[in-house]
Design an enzyme around this catalytic site. Structure first.
Site, PDB file in Angstrom:
ATOM      1  N   GLU A  37     -10.996   3.417  -9.258  1.00 44.89           N
ATOM      2  CA  GLU A  37     -11.394   2.466  -8.214  1.00 44.89           C
ATOM      3  C   GLU A  37     -12.664   2.969  -7.532  1.00 44.89           C
ATOM      4  O   GLU A  37     -12.820   4.175  -7.297  1.00 44.89           O
ATOM      5  CB  GLU A  37     -10.261   2.358  -7.194  1.00 44.89           C
ATOM      6  CG  GLU A  37     -10.543   1.436  -6.016  1.00 44.89           C
ATOM      7  CD  GLU A  37      -9.494   1.558  -4.915  1.00 44.89           C
ATOM      8  OE1 GLU A  37      -9.314   0.589  -4.177  1.00 44.89           O
ATOM      9  OE2 GLU A  37      -8.861   2.642  -4.816  1.00 44.89           O
TER      10      GLU A  37
ATOM     11  N   LYS B 239      -7.783  -7.097  -7.181  1.00 45.52           N
ATOM     12  CA  LYS B 239      -6.614  -6.567  -6.481  1.00 45.52           C
ATOM     13  C   LYS B 239      -5.885  -7.668  -5.718  1.00 45.52           C
ATOM     14  O   LYS B 239      -6.490  -8.402  -4.932  1.00 45.52           O
ATOM     15  CB  LYS B 239      -7.066  -5.460  -5.518  1.00 45.52           C
ATOM     16  CG  LYS B 239      -5.938  -4.690  -4.854  1.00 45.52           C
ATOM     17  CD  LYS B 239      -6.511  -3.561  -4.007  1.00 45.52           C
ATOM     18  CE  LYS B 239      -5.413  -2.682  -3.424  1.00 45.52           C
ATOM     19  NZ  LYS B 239      -5.973  -1.594  -2.583  1.00 45.52           N
TER      20      LYS B 239
ATOM     21  N   CYS C  52      -4.908   1.294  -6.741  1.00 42.95           N
ATOM     22  CA  CYS C  52      -4.601   2.103  -5.560  1.00 42.95           C
ATOM     23  C   CYS C  52      -3.200   1.843  -5.005  1.00 42.95           C
ATOM     24  O   CYS C  52      -2.210   2.026  -5.697  1.00 42.95           O
ATOM     25  CB  CYS C  52      -5.678   1.880  -4.500  1.00 42.95           C
ATOM     26  SG  CYS C  52      -5.745   3.181  -3.236  1.00 42.95           S
TER      27      CYS C  52
END
Length: 509
Positions: free
Chosen positions: A263, A323, A380
């Site tokens: 990321e 995301k 994440c």
């Protein structure tokens, strides 16, 4: 016990629970912590149960999320820990209602499973509210070195949490029985708890795949100056990942099917930025394989997307994923005017991250296999959320990759806590799971949860992994909606029934 003693026992239990998680990782203390909470809540009123539970939860969360202090300062850290602790207060109040309703007649063998259901339900509630939930600190994530973690293959994190809470409740119930001189129950209950923890041994875990493999080049580029201002070093970060790719290729580790960057590896979107495009293309050409990388998509007028994309050696983009669960108060700021009064750090987030749509997957062509491979691309904090990872595998992911950026959290346990979640997701999904971070800790985990490779924190490093691909679906993934919602529904049923019984007894309805 006196009021003060109950508070002390509850707080010590919370600290013990914190010690069961990485970096200390003293996982047996999780059972001691829950036993302490059981004793603190014994004969408590509903308000007392809320207070003792809140003390327990706050004492747990304050050290557990210390990384938030490192990232954004004292006030947001305290707010996160204390607000999260309130969910444990709700658990304590619900449990006090159940015990005082006499619906279980004070029988440990009936009370312990209900305690465990209420605990699992509370964790599920934390995972969905407010602002999409904050499942960090689920007790299942402390147990990756214990056999009970194998239950994730059957029922995910929820079933593991239930089993751990049941064992802790049986230990607490046994101690309470011994205090009341019920020797047989006092000795038998903890033994039953040990038996519960051993059930994971019978789960048929295997590290083997279906025959096909994908060969991954995993690049941890690092950043010279960690912290929130690391984002100002975007060029350096991308350059480090390019250099790491070239270094790994020069070492001739073997054929490469996919280069994986974390990321924020290229904060300047290579689709619109020539310098980023040149570095990513150079890396892909050197490896002779696509690069999976994290970047930011600023094309929307009302925000941006935290995006993973697949970049080919000829500079084309094959697939993308945005995301789904941006982190509140970190990637986007809800109630910004209110939040600003508590911390000016919120204004560091000048452009809110928007929620993406669709499963967390991308499709990567693998020439050696003569076909394309669906890769899970969890970004994440999404690794903490059951629906994201299980949904990716249900959508066809044959391997799970967790791309993360831990630069903001300094030398804390945030990255190792996240790696524990990645290990549990490997068991839950029956997939090899890879965590790749800008600064570490990165790791490769086989489908049994075993850590095969690991990097250090704040180091530049690379890993090469020949990863087995799998297409079979575990019970945890197949029945994911059941395991995600059943604990909460049953817990609400018990709590509602207990409150109803108490009201009926009070008012003689």
């Amino acid at each position: 016990m006196s009021f003060v003693l109950r508070l002390v026992v509850a707080a010590l239990g919370g600290l013990a629970l914190a010690a069961s998680f990485p970096d200390l990782g003293w996982w047996p203390l999780a059972y001691v912590a829950l036993a302490a909470l059981w004793l603190a809540l014994a004969r408590a009123s509903a308000w007392g149960g809320f207070l003792y539970g809140w003390a327990f939860g706050s004492a747990f969360m304050l050290p557990h999320v210390w990384w938030a202090h490192e990232a954004v300062g004292a006030v947001p850290w305290l707010a996160l820990a204390i607000a999260s602790g309130a969910f444990y207060g709700l658990f304590g109040a619900a449990w006090a209602h159940v015990r005082r309703s006499a619906m279980l007649r004070g029988i440990v063998w009936a009370e312990a499973p209900v305690f465990a259901v209420l605990w699992a339900g509370m964790e599920q509630l934390r995972a969905v509210v407010p602002f999409g939930g904050f499942p960090w600190g689920r007790i299942a994530f402390s147990q990756l070195d214990a056999a009970v973690a194998h239950l994730a293959w059957l029922g995910g994190a929820g079933l593991v949490s239930f089993a751990v809470a049941l064992a802790g409740a049986l230990l607490g119930g046994g101690l309470e029985s011994l205090m009341r001189r019920r020797v047989v129950t006092g000795l038998a209950a903890p033994m039953a708890g040990i038996a519960v923890l051993c059930t994971g041994i019978v789960i048929p875990l295997s590290p083997q795949g279906g025959g096909d493999e994908i060969r991954l080049a995993l690049i941890q580029g690092n950043v010279a100056e960690p912290g929130l201002d690391a984002f100002a070093n975007a060029r350096e970060v991308t350059r480090n990942h390019r250099d790491g790719t070239l270094e790994l290729v020069a070492s001739d580790p073997g054929p490469i099917d996919l280069v994986v960057w974390p990321e924020n590896a290229a904060d300047y979107d290579p689709r619109t930025d020539e310098q980023s495009a040149a570095m990513v293309t150079e890396s892909a050409q050197a490896a002779g394989a696509p690069v999976l990388l994290g970047t930011n998509d600023y094309s929307p007028e009302d925000g941006r997307y935290n995006t993973s994309l697949v970049w080919t050696p000829d500079g084309a983009v094959l697939d993308t994923y945005a995301k789904q669960r941006p982190a509140p108060f970190a990637e986007y700021i809800p109630i910004r005017d209110v939040a600003r009064r508590f911390s000016p750090e919120v204004d560091r987030v000048t452009t809110d991250v928007l929620s993406g749509e669709g499963p967390a997957t991308v499709v990567v062509p693998v020439t050696a296999l003569g076909r394309s491979v669906t890769v899970g691309t969890v970004i994440c904090f999404e690794v903490a959320y059951d629906p994201i990872v299980a949904g990716a595998v249900a959508a066809g992911a044959e391997v799970v990759i967790v791309q993360t950026n831990n630069a903001s959290f300094g030398d804390t346990a945030e990255s190792t806590q996240q790696l524990a979640m990645t290990r549990l997701r490997a068991i839950e999904t029956g997939r090899t799971a890879v965590q790749i971070s800008t600064v570490g800790v990165s790791g490769v985990v086989d489908p049994t949860g075993r850590l095969l490779q690991q990097t250090g924190l704040f180091t530049a490093d690379q890993m090469y992994a020949e990863v087995p691909l799998r297409s079979d679906i575990t019970p945890a993934v197949r029945l994911r909606m059941v395991w995600e919602w059943l604990p909460l529904i049953v817990a609400l049923g018990f709590a509602g029934s207990a409150v109803s019984r108490r009201l009926s007894a009070r008012y003689d309805w």
